[in-house]
Motif scaffolding. Structure first.
Motif, short mmCIF file in Angstrom:
data_model
loop_
_atom_site.label_atom_id
_atom_site.label_comp_id
_atom_site.label_asym_id
_atom_site.label_seq_id
_atom_site.Cartn_x
_atom_site.Cartn_y
_atom_site.Cartn_z
N HIS A 1 23.43 30.15 74.05
CA HIS A 1 22.97 30.69 75.33
C HIS A 1 21.97 29.71 75.94
N PHE A 2 22.29 29.20 77.15
CA PHE A 2 21.38 28.26 77.82
C PHE A 2 21.74 28.19 79.30
N ARG A 3 20.91 27.49 80.06
CA ARG A 3 21.16 27.21 81.48
C ARG A 3 21.41 25.73 81.66
N TYR A 4 22.02 25.36 82.77
CA TYR A 4 22.13 23.95 83.11
C TYR A 4 22.24 23.81 84.62
N ASP A 5 21.87 22.64 85.13
CA ASP A 5 21.90 22.42 86.57
C ASP A 5 23.23 21.82 86.98
N ALA A 6 23.35 21.49 88.29
CA ALA A 6 24.61 21.00 88.82
C ALA A 6 24.98 19.63 88.28
N ASP A 7 24.03 18.91 87.70
CA ASP A 7 24.30 17.59 87.11
C ASP A 7 24.62 17.68 85.62
N GLY A 8 24.59 18.89 85.07
CA GLY A 8 24.92 19.06 83.66
C GLY A 8 23.73 18.97 82.73
N ASN A 9 22.52 18.90 83.26
CA ASN A 9 21.33 18.83 82.41
C ASN A 9 20.99 20.22 81.88
N VAL A 10 20.87 20.34 80.56
CA VAL A 10 20.62 21.62 79.92
C VAL A 10 19.17 22.05 80.14
N ILE A 11 19.00 23.33 80.50
CA ILE A 11 17.67 23.94 80.65
C ILE A 11 17.55 24.98 79.54
N HIS A 12 16.67 24.74 78.58
CA HIS A 12 16.59 25.57 77.38
C HIS A 12 15.99 26.94 77.70
N ILE A 13 16.62 27.99 77.21
CA ILE A 13 16.12 29.35 77.36
C ILE A 13 15.35 29.78 76.11
N ASN A 14 15.83 29.38 74.95
CA ASN A 14 15.12 29.66 73.71
C ASN A 14 15.31 28.47 72.77
N GLU A 15 14.68 28.54 71.64
CA GLU A 15 14.75 27.44 70.67
C GLU A 15 16.17 27.28 70.14
N ASP A 16 16.67 26.07 70.20
CA ASP A 16 18.01 25.72 69.70
C ASP A 16 19.14 26.34 70.51
N ASP A 17 18.83 26.95 71.67
CA ASP A 17 19.85 27.51 72.56
C ASP A 17 20.75 28.51 71.83
N ILE A 18 20.17 29.36 71.02
CA ILE A 18 20.94 30.30 70.20
C ILE A 18 21.06 31.65 70.91
N ASN A 19 22.23 32.25 70.82
CA ASN A 19 22.42 33.63 71.26
C ASN A 19 21.90 34.54 70.15
N PRO A 20 20.82 35.28 70.39
CA PRO A 20 20.21 36.08 69.31
C PRO A 20 21.06 37.25 68.84
N TYR A 21 22.06 37.64 69.64
CA TYR A 21 22.85 38.83 69.30
C TYR A 21 24.03 38.52 68.40
N GLY A 22 24.53 37.30 68.47
CA GLY A 22 25.69 36.95 67.67
C GLY A 22 27.01 37.47 68.22
N VAL A 23 26.96 38.12 69.38
CA VAL A 23 28.17 38.59 70.06
C VAL A 23 28.02 38.25 71.55
N LEU A 24 29.14 38.13 72.22
CA LEU A 24 29.11 37.87 73.66
C LEU A 24 28.72 39.18 74.37
N PRO A 25 27.57 39.22 75.05
CA PRO A 25 27.10 40.48 75.66
C PRO A 25 27.78 40.80 76.99
N PHE A 26 29.08 40.67 77.02
CA PHE A 26 29.88 40.93 78.21
C PHE A 26 31.14 41.70 77.81
N VAL A 27 31.61 42.54 78.73
CA VAL A 27 32.95 43.11 78.62
C VAL A 27 33.65 42.81 79.95
N PHE A 28 34.96 42.70 79.89
CA PHE A 28 35.73 42.29 81.06
C PHE A 28 36.63 43.43 81.50
N LEU A 29 36.58 43.72 82.78
CA LEU A 29 37.31 44.84 83.36
C LEU A 29 38.48 44.32 84.18
N GLN A 30 39.69 44.78 83.83
CA GLN A 30 40.90 44.28 84.47
C GLN A 30 41.63 45.40 85.21
#
Length: 445
Positions: free
Chosen positions: A174-203
């Motif tokens: 889990h992290f952010r990045y700008d239009a040039d591809g530069n990573v903006i760190h949200i947390n240490e090591d850019d790890i997703n703390p949940y271990g699951v994708l916190p999204f569901v997709f509606l079709q």
């Protein structure tokens, strides 16, 4: 799954987000949202009118999209009942019904959307993501393993100077990045703390073999735009009903001014009025036909109120296809709720050390069309056979105001006290009516 080359993933996602197809797709979504919000929709038809026409009449737009989308969104019309054997769950999901009602409408409007489950201020928040780029495993092109979406910015401000940024989520990162591809760190090591994708997709129900699918709103919005064009042309024909002035002879047109409160004087010329004899009623019938067609496409009855009020049974028969469509939607959203709950279990334990039970169920309220006469007969029959009383009626008519029999009983007791007080006042010598009678003294002769 951790990608072997995150930089390449970022680069590819930027190219996709800026591609022609994505721009076309997102432009359609933006138009659908504008029509639903009724936000400056005249810009979508302005290119069909040019020259002096726009100076003579304003563009005519109508807000049909929101009404139809809301009308076909029936799953969360009434609040469903969820069963979870942990009362804390209802405290941390207090906004769930309100948000899912909005998500259902946006899903019907746009089609494929992503629903993000966020932990904020000790409760869950559900955010629909409309503009996003899914990332798939090569062996499964229907179920995303990661998602990228643009970070929200401040809009409609002359001081808005924020650069484009994007947010990346996978089960591991889990992290952010700008239009040039530069990573903006949200947390240490850019790890997703949940271990699951916190999204569901509606079709949409019509999904077959592609992940991205348009919603019902595309058809409705297209019809809405066509209706705006037709209504603008109708105003033009109404304006022309007074006829078109034609001048014969050599005149200086710069000195000719037409208007209801102006007198026209022409030297060496003549003026005539040509009446186009436009059949306004035929145009109106054509507009009605367009409205009926888009309503029929989405299982809605549309009689322009010509048939007057109808019973609940008649309304139910007219909307059989709409109710059948709702059954499919209920099944879809029931699966969605269970998928959301799986994510909630993981997130709640990580964020607040709350261990939710494994099972939950949702009972969706059946749709009932209003039928006052039938309801009155049903209550009278129940009263007659001792199956219901005044308390039951109050609780059924106003469940929020009288959630328990004790609340309804207290209301009736208070009403009785007020009624008795009024009765006592009417027999009292000091009541306002008798005071009024004695207020005017008799005149002695």
């Amino acid at each position: 799954m951790i990608f072997s080359s995150t930089d390449q993933i970022i680069k590819d996602s930027i190219e996709k987000l800026k591609s022609v197809n994505a721009d076309k797709r997102d432009s359609m979504k933006n138009m659908c949202i504008d029509y639903y919000q009724y936000a400056n929709t005249d810009r979508y038809i302005s290119r069909y009118f040019s020259g002096s026409l726009t100076q003579e009449i304003p563009l005519y737009t109508v807000n049909m999209t929101r009404r139809l989308i809301d009308r076909i969104s029936l799953v969360y019309k009434d609040r469903p009942e969820r069963t979870v054997e942990d009362e804390r769950y209802f405290d941390i999901t207090e906004d769930k019904d309100f948000t899912l009602k909005r998500i259902e409408r946006m899903h019907n409007l746009l089609g494929t959307i992503a629903v993000q489950i966020i932990w904020k201020d000790d409760k869950f928040v559900y955010v629909p993501r409309f503009m996003f780029e899914p990332i798939f495993d090569c062996d499964d092109p229907m179920n995303p393993i990661a998602i990228i979406y643009p970070a929200q910015k401040t809009h409609d401000s002359i001081y808005q100077t924020q650069e484009d940024e994007f947010i990346y989520w996978s089960a591991e990162q889990h992290f952010r990045y700008d239009a040039d591809g530069n990573v903006i760190h949200i947390n240490e090591d850019d790890i997703n703390p949940y271990g699951v994708l916190p999204f569901v997709f509606l079709q949409p129900n019509h999904q077959i073999d592609e992940f991205e699918n348009q919603g019902k709103g595309v058809d409705i919005v297209t019809a809405n735009r066509q209706l705006d064009v037709a209504m603008t042309m109708l105003q033009h024909h109404i304006r022309k009903a007074g006829g078109q002035f034609v001048i014969e002879g050599q005149v200086d047109t710069n000195n000719i001014e037409l208007g209801l409160n102006k007198v026209v004087v022409i030297d060496n010329g003549s003026m005539n009025n040509l009446n186009p004899n436009v059949d306004i009623n035929s145009i109106v019938e054509g507009i009605k036909f367009q409205l009926q067609q888009v309503a029929i496409n989405h299982h809605l009855s549309f009689d322009f109120g010509l048939n007057g009020s109808k019973s609940g049974v008649a309304l139910k028969l007219e909307n059989v296809e709409l109710l059948e469509q709702r059954e499919d939607d209920v099944e879809k959203f029931n699966r969605l709720e269970k998928e959301i709950y799986k994510k909630e279990k993981v997130i709640a334990e990580v964020e607040s050390n709350i261990a939710l039970p494994d099972d939950m169920s949702v009972n969706y309220t059946e749709i009932d069309f209003p039928d006052p006469e039938r309801d009155r007969d049903n209550w009278e029959w129940k009263f007659k056979h001792g199956l219901a009383d005044k308390l039951d009626w109050l609780m059924a008519e106003n469940p929020d105001g009288f959630p328990t029999r004790e609340d309804a009983q207290a209301y009736l007791v208070e009403r009785k006290k007020i009624a008795n007080g009024i009765k006592e006042q009417s027999t009292n010598e000091t009541n306002i009516f008798k005071i009024g009678e004695k207020a005017v003294p008799e005149i002695e002769e």
